[in-house]
Structure formats: structure tokens, C-alpha cells
Design a protein around this motif. Structure first.
Motif, PDB file in Angstrom:
ATOM      1  N   ALA A 305       0.835  -1.199   0.000  1.00  0.00           N
ATOM      2  CA  ALA A 305       0.000   0.000   0.000  1.00  0.00           C
ATOM      3  C   ALA A 305       0.873   1.253   0.000  1.00  0.00           C
ATOM      4  O   ALA A 305       1.802   1.379   0.800  1.00  0.00           O
ATOM      5  CB  ALA A 305      -0.910  -0.003   1.231  1.00  0.00           C
ATOM      6  N   SER A 306       0.578   2.162  -0.901  1.00  0.00           N
ATOM      7  CA  SER A 306       1.243   3.475  -1.048  1.00  0.00           C
ATOM      8  C   SER A 306       2.702   3.363  -1.469  1.00  0.00           C
ATOM      9  O   SER A 306       3.450   4.330  -1.360  1.00  0.00           O
ATOM     10  CB  SER A 306       1.144   4.300   0.246  1.00  0.00           C
ATOM     11  N   LYS A 307       3.131   2.185  -1.956  1.00  0.00           N
ATOM     12  CA  LYS A 307       4.539   2.027  -2.351  1.00  0.00           C
ATOM     13  C   LYS A 307       4.751   2.104  -3.869  1.00  0.00           C
ATOM     14  O   LYS A 307       5.882   2.045  -4.322  1.00  0.00           O
ATOM     15  CB  LYS A 307       5.088   0.677  -1.848  1.00  0.00           C
ATOM     16  N   HIS A 308       3.671   2.199  -4.653  1.00  0.00           N
ATOM     17  CA  HIS A 308       3.817   2.259  -6.101  1.00  0.00           C
ATOM     18  C   HIS A 308       4.620   3.510  -6.482  1.00  0.00           C
ATOM     19  O   HIS A 308       4.262   4.636  -6.114  1.00  0.00           O
ATOM     20  CB  HIS A 308       2.447   2.298  -6.777  1.00  0.00           C
ATOM     21  N   GLY A 309       5.722   3.313  -7.212  1.00  0.00           N
ATOM     22  CA  GLY A 309       6.543   4.458  -7.619  1.00  0.00           C
ATOM     23  C   GLY A 309       7.447   5.008  -6.541  1.00  0.00           C
ATOM     24  O   GLY A 309       8.086   6.046  -6.723  1.00  0.00           O
TER      25      GLY A 309
END
Length: 392
Positions: A305-309
Motif C-alpha cells: 500500500a502506497s509504495k507504487h513508484g
């Protein structure tokens, strides 16, 4: 007994480390707005060859001129009229030190890339206002050893560009003048030139980049060093400083691996009741509380969670390390100036979105030597600013 050649090599390495720590103190005292401390503690102020040249402000030569100039800088720093929102963070890297053949003198250069904020006239306006800008330049200093201590003999800061963050160094490489109102007349004008977009290349590199250090600095026959307790202690303390620098770099590598508990196991003095961890405004965690916090961090980092990119490279600059008298403890500071990319809420909104931003801050740590190995005892990360990359 050590071979003389090997002893001399190790002493010159100690010289290099001591000079790098001297340069770090220069940045620290400027941070503290204390130009007189620079003059009294770092500069060879009584030497007839002493000189100071800071960017385009002119060359100040000789003991009296240098003293008058630093007094003028101090008067300017003490004047609050243009200091609102001031930030002058000197990030120094690419340290290059050449000790002379006699061991009495040295040359050193450091590249500087710093986010700054001062009253400046950003082109095309001539109206001075608080301006976020990049400072890019290089220190090219000469040092002299006096009564067993290194001092700065010739202080020279070359400015490549001072560019507003929203314009770049192609459009505007020069938005202000440093120390222009000290009231002290220089001995002669500066010969430094500022980068401009049509600067030409040559086989020697860009002509605006100033001097380059020689491979060898010859100033007389080598002076053999004695293998006494004082010399060996200098070598040992230099080695301790380098080991602490490497320990802090290891911390960054382990942080990149998203394993906080693994980091604690490997490089913290984990069972010491004083051990602590403090990350910006998140509070301080000590002892067992810290271990529990690190376990929670690992759970959060393991979640997608919230780690994309996600991008969180931490670049450390300007190491400044002081050892205790017994050599068993140390304090160290490292500037952190890094490009990040994370899911955050950008002011004035509250909607989280993937954002490219700068992390600007400092590590302010304590270290302890355990069974001959340096460990982190207290890790403290201070955030000065975390602005979106295009807003300043």
C-alpha cells in the motif's frame, strides 16, 4: 616497528581526514552564524599569506584585511533585516585532499550543491525578495599545519551558479551577490567567473570551474614522522572517523533494503539501554520501545500500500564527526539532501498523491565503540524542508 614509508602514508591519510573535519566545521560555524569562530578556530589568521575569496566579493589578503572582512561578515549575519526565511545549507561532497611532500601544507577541494533561500533579485526583476535557489560551486582551499593543528591558509569559494529553482541555471545562473555589504574593501577583485549557457569546453574542462588539484604537491623534502604515541593516536582517530562514515553509509544501504529490525541487529548497539531512534516529527523511541517500533516499521514496509513508484534515495553530505577523549564514543552530523518520490499530501490540499519532492535535513547521531567496532547508539533524523521538487 613500522616501515617509515608506511608510517608516513598513514599519517598523510590522517592529515586528509583531519582537514576534511576542519572543512566540516567551516560549514557548521556558518550554520551557527558565527563568522568570528571561523576566524579564531579555523583560519591561520596571523600568517602573512592568509587570504579569503568568497565568490565574487573580491580577494582579502593579509591578517588585517582578513580580520576586518570576517568582522564585516559577522555584522551582516547579526543584522536581522533580510534573514526571514533564510536557509544556507552547505552540502559538500567529492572531497579531494593532497598533502604536500613536507606534510606542512595541503590543498583541498569540495564540490558544493545546496538548496538555499535568501533575499535575491530573481531575473527579470531587480526587486529583492525571499527566493529559493540552487547554489552550485566549489571550495578550493590551501591549508597549513601550525603547532600540530591544521588551519585554513587560503579560503576560496568559487560560485558556478546561483539559480532560482523555477528558472534553472540555463535561464538565470546568477541571482544574487554574497557578502556584498560588509563595508570592507577587498585587496583586489575576484577572478572567478560564473557559469553561463554559452560557456565553451576545452581539453581542460569548463573554464568557469577554476583550478584543479595537482596530482602531487611538492614543497620540500619529506619530513619523517616518529612512531610515537601521539602519531599513532592521530592515525587511530582518523581510522575511527572513516569507520563511522562507513557505518552511516551502511545504515543507508540497510534502510534501502526495507529491513529496520535487520538494521538494528547489524549496526546498532541494540542491547544498550540508551539506544534510541528518532525520525523527524515521529517522536523518539528508546530501548525496548525502539525494538517494538522497528518491528512495526517492517510490517508497514512489507505492505504494498502506497509504495507504487516509491523512491527514497538518501544522499549524505558534509560529514562532521567528533570523537570523545577516550575514543569510545562519538557524535556525528551528516547533511541529507535527497530526491524522493512518495504518496503524500501536498500543501494546501489533503489528498495523497505520488509526488516528487526534496528531502532536506540532517542526521544528528551518537555512536559507541563496542568490542572494537563502532555501532549506532542514537539515530536522529531532522527534517528542515520537504518541498515538491518544482515549488521550492
Amino acid at each position: 616497528m613500522m616501515e617509515q614509508k608506511e608510517l608516513d602514508r598513514l599519517v598523510h591519510m590522517a592529515d586528509s581526514v583531519e582537514i576534511q573535519m576542519l572543512q566540516a566545521k567551516l560549514a557548521q560555524y556558518f550554520d551557527q552564524f558565527d563568522a568570528l569562530k571561523i576566524l579564531d578556530r579555523l583560519i591561520a589568521a596571523d600568517h602573512p599569506e592568509v587570504s579569503v575569496e568568497i565568490t565574487e566579493c573580491g580577494v582579502f589578503e593579509g591578517p588585517q584585511k582578513v580580520r576586518d572582512y570576517f568582522a564585516g561578515i559577522q555584522r551582516y549575519l547579526d543584522d536581522p533585516s533580510d534573514k526571514r526565511g533564510w536557509m544556507d545549507m552547505q552540502n559538500m561532497g567529492s572531497a579531494n585532499v593532497v598533502v604536500s611532500s613536507s606534510g606542512r601544507r595541503a590543498l583541498g577541494s569540495w564540490d558544493v550543491l545546496s538548496p538555499m533561500a535568501m533575499d535575491a533579485a530573481a531575473y527579470p526583476s531587480d526587486q529583492r525578495r525571499l527566493t529559493a535557489f540552487w547554489f552550485c560551486g566549489r571550495y578550493f582551499n590551501e591549508f597549513i599545519r601550525i603547532e600540530g593543528q591544521w588551519r585554513i591558509l587560503k579560503l576560496r569559494l568559487i560560485s558556478f551558479f546561483k539559480s532560482p529553482i523555477d528558472q534553472g541555471w540555463i535561464r538565470q545562473p546568477d541571482c544574487l551577490r554574497f557578502w556584498a555589504n560588509t563595508g570592507v574593501t577587498p585587496t583586489r577583485p575576484s577572478t572567478n567567473t560564473t557559469y553561463h549557457s554559452d560557456a565553451f569546453y576545452s581539453g581542460e574542462g569548463l573554464y568557469t570551474l577554476g583550478q584543479h588539484l595537482p596530482e602531487v604537491y611538492e614543497d620540500g623534502p619529506p619530513v619523517p614522522y616518529p612512531e610515537d604515541a601521539q602519531t599513532l593516536r592521530r592515525i587511530e582517530r582518523a581510522a575511527d572517523i572513516v569507520q563511522i562514515e562507513q557505518l552511516q553509509s551502511r545504515y543507508i544501504t540497510l534502510l534501502d533494503a526495507f529491513s529496520m529490525t535487520g538494521m538494528v541487529e547489524k549496526i546498532f548497539d541494540k542491547d544498550n539501554p540508551e539506544v534510541s531512534f528518532e525520525m523527524v516529527e515521529g517522536g523518539e523511541y528508546t530501548g525496548q520501545h525502539m525494538h517494538e517500533f522497528m518491528a512495526q516499521c517492517d510490517k508497514w514496509m512489507a505492505s504494498p500500500a502506497s509504495k507504487h513508484g516509491w523512491f527514497g534515495a538518501i544522499n549524505l553530505w558534509t560529514p562532521n564527526i567528533v570523537l570523545s577523549q577516550d575514543g569510545l564514543r562519538a557524535k556525528g552530523q551528516f547533511n541529507a539532501f535527497s530526491p524522493h518520490g512518495m504518496d503524500i499530501s501536498v500543501y494546501p490540499g489533503n489528498e495523497r498523491t505520488m509526488t516528487a519532492y526534496w528531502f532536506i535535513g540532517r542526521y544528528d547521531n551518537e555512536y559507541i565503540k563496542v568490542d572494537g567496532q563502532w555501532k549506532i547508539l542514537k539515530n536522529r533524523v531532522i527534517a528542515f524542508a520537504r518541498p515538491p521538487y518544482d515549488q521550492g
